[in-house]
Enzyme design. Structure first.
Site, PDB file in Angstrom:
ATOM      1  N   LYS A  30       0.816  -1.089  -0.083  1.00  0.00           N
ATOM      2  CA  LYS A  30      -0.074   0.122  -0.088  1.00  0.00           C
ATOM      3  C   LYS A  30       0.968   1.351   0.066  1.00  0.00           C
ATOM      4  CE  LYS A  30      -3.418  -2.751  -0.099  1.00  0.00           C
ATOM      5  NZ  LYS A  30      -4.337  -3.219   1.037  1.00  0.00           N
TER       6      LYS A  30
HETATM    7  C1  LIG Z   1      -5.261  -4.372   1.431  1.00  0.00           C
HETATM    8  C2  LIG Z   1      -6.673  -4.410   1.442  1.00  0.00           C
HETATM    9  C3  LIG Z   1      -7.546  -4.656   2.663  1.00  0.00           C
HETATM   10  C4  LIG Z   1      -6.567  -5.391   3.696  1.00  0.00           C
HETATM   11  O1  LIG Z   1      -5.750  -4.730   4.310  1.00  0.00           O
HETATM   12  P1  LIG Z   1      -4.760  -5.521   5.359  1.00  0.00           P
HETATM   13  O2  LIG Z   1      -3.760  -4.482   5.862  1.00  0.00           O
HETATM   14  O3  LIG Z   1      -4.015  -6.527   4.104  1.00  0.00           O
HETATM   15  O4  LIG Z   1      -5.364  -6.278   6.287  1.00  0.00           O
HETATM   16  C5  LIG Z   1      -8.934  -4.718   2.607  1.00  0.00           C
HETATM   17  N1  LIG Z   1      -9.466  -4.273   1.402  1.00  0.00           N
HETATM   18  C6  LIG Z   1      -8.829  -3.603   0.207  1.00  0.00           C
HETATM   19  C7  LIG Z   1      -9.547  -3.252  -0.891  1.00  0.00           C
HETATM   20  C8  LIG Z   1      -7.373  -4.005   0.290  1.00  0.00           C
HETATM   21  O5  LIG Z   1      -6.780  -3.765  -0.606  1.00  0.00           O
END
Ligand SMILES: *Cc1c(COP(=O)(O)O)cnc(C)c1O
Length: 387
Positions: free
Chosen positions: A184
């Site tokens: 991210k």
């Molecule tokens: C990455 C992501 C999540 C979950 O995040 P984590 O930190 O991996 O638990 C949820 N929704 C979307 C759309 C994501 O891209």
């Protein structure tokens, strides 16, 4: 062809990030300490929200959002079909039924008309997923939710740093979930944040991340007291001070990284315009896209090879393409528990046959973009039927 695989995403950790973590390791608080509150303040200021609550993962942040709705069995939460499973599984964990809305063909964002058609007396909330980093049509979703008297939640795990008509993501829904996973925009190793202007929702998230306790350890130490009250069950969804120090350090680089992602995306758009059979997603007027992903569509009726073949061909060129996402209503657990299945969201299902996420991360060079485009040119020459 590249000698090593160019991944679709990769974190950047600099020396100052490392020093920030080491500083916490030598301090009195490894978890539950001042680095948590400091990160929360900085994050809230960044997204212009009144409150930010740091939690263990983006999934935990979504779980806090769902918990804040005080859902009961039979309640429904509308989510887009084109998202990560956690958008829907967290509603299910809180006892609700996820209801899948189809998406817009050109943006893959939740389709307002589909949402309206799915509203029922049991609907409690709609979750906007800012797919790839582009904000949803929040004006439309807000009016739908206000008219129906239900909550608007945001899964902004893709869209930290994005804006919608100059308003930052983080203030556009009643509460918003962010992820700090390494792919991210910024990372804490693992981590997540709940952002909201609603003090009651922020308090609910604080209790839920800490076993449902009325006070945290640092507060009790300050007050010289051992007393706490558990009024409801919660989880241990806390984020450590080590992780918050890393996240704070990374947060300072966010705007530069978002600019770099946007510049790389522009280069992709410019160069891809000359290649037959490839179609980047549309960006809506008024949206500043923060490009967690650069998603390209290869319409099936313009290619002589299927997705499996094209995926393998790009990988063979050293291009680490990925696919986001398998439509959530097609997963076995959803079919078995909620009776979903193929045909329910045809736009998302068709998109799934055609989408590829191209490599995109701030440390990528312009030359890396050129390599990806060159590989696409090669497979287009070989397999595209409209070339
Ligand atoms: C990455 C992501 C999540 C979950 O995040 P984590 O930190 O991996 O638990 C949820 N929704 C979307 C759309 C994501 O891209």
């Amino acid at each position: 062809m590249r000698a090593t695989l160019l991944p679709y995403g990769r974190q950047q950790v600099d020396d100052d990030d490392v020093s920030a973590v080491v500083g916490v390791l030598r301090s009195a608080w490894l978890t539950g300490g001042p680095a948590v509150a400091q990160f929360e303040e900085q994050f809230a200021a960044t997204v212009n929200a009144a409150h930010a609550v740091a939690v263990a993962t983006g999934t935990a942040a979504l779980h806090c959002l769902m918990h804040g709705l005080q859902l009961r069995p039979g309640d429904e939460v509308i989510v887009p079909a084109m998202t990560f499973v956690a958008t829907a599984s967290t509603a299910a964990f809180e006892g609700a039924t996820p209801v899948f809305a189809d998406v817009d063909r050109d943006t893959l964002l939740i389709d307002g008309d589909a949402v309206v058609s799915l509203l029922s007396t049991r609907t409690r909330a709609v979750v906007a997923v800012d797919y790839a980093g582009q904000p949803c049509d929040y004006d439309r979703l807000r009016s739908i939710c206000d008219n129906a008297g239900i909550a608007l939640l945001a899964d902004a795990c893709h869209s930290l740093g994005a804006t919608y008509h100059d308003r930052p993501v983080g203030t556009l829904a009643d509460s918003t979930a962010f992820s700090l996973h390494p792919v991210k925009h910024i990372t804490a190793g693992e981590g997540g944040v709940v952002a909201t202007d609603d003090a009651r929702l922020a308090e609910s998230a604080r209790r839920f991340r800490n076993h449902g306790m009325s006070s945290d350890a640092r507060h009790r130490e300050k007050m010289g007291s051992w007393v706490y009250e558990i009024g409801e069950f919660g989880y241990n969804f806390r984020l450590t001070d080590l992780q918050c120090a890393l996240a704070s350090s990374q947060l300072q680089k966010l705007s530069g990284w978002v600019s770099r992602r946007r510049a790389l995306a522009s280069r992709y758009r410019e160069l891809l315009a000359a290649i037959p059979g490839v179609e980047p997603l549309r960006v809506n007027d008024g949206s500043c896209h923060s490009y967690h992903l650069f998603v390209l569509r290869l319409p099936v009726d313009q290619w002589s090879a299927d997705k499996q073949v094209l995926f393998a061909a790009l990988r063979a060129e050293g291009i680490g393409v990925n696919v986001h996402y398998i439509p959530v209503h097609l997963h076995r657990v959803m079919r078995e528990q909620f009776g979903t299945g193929p045909g329910m969201c045809p736009v998302a299902e068709r998109a799934y046959e055609e989408i590829f996420s191209l490599p995109l991360f701030p440390a990528m060079s312009d030359g890396d973009v050129d390599d990806v485009v060159e590989a696409l040119r090669k497979i287009s020459r070989r397999y595209c039927t409209v070339a």
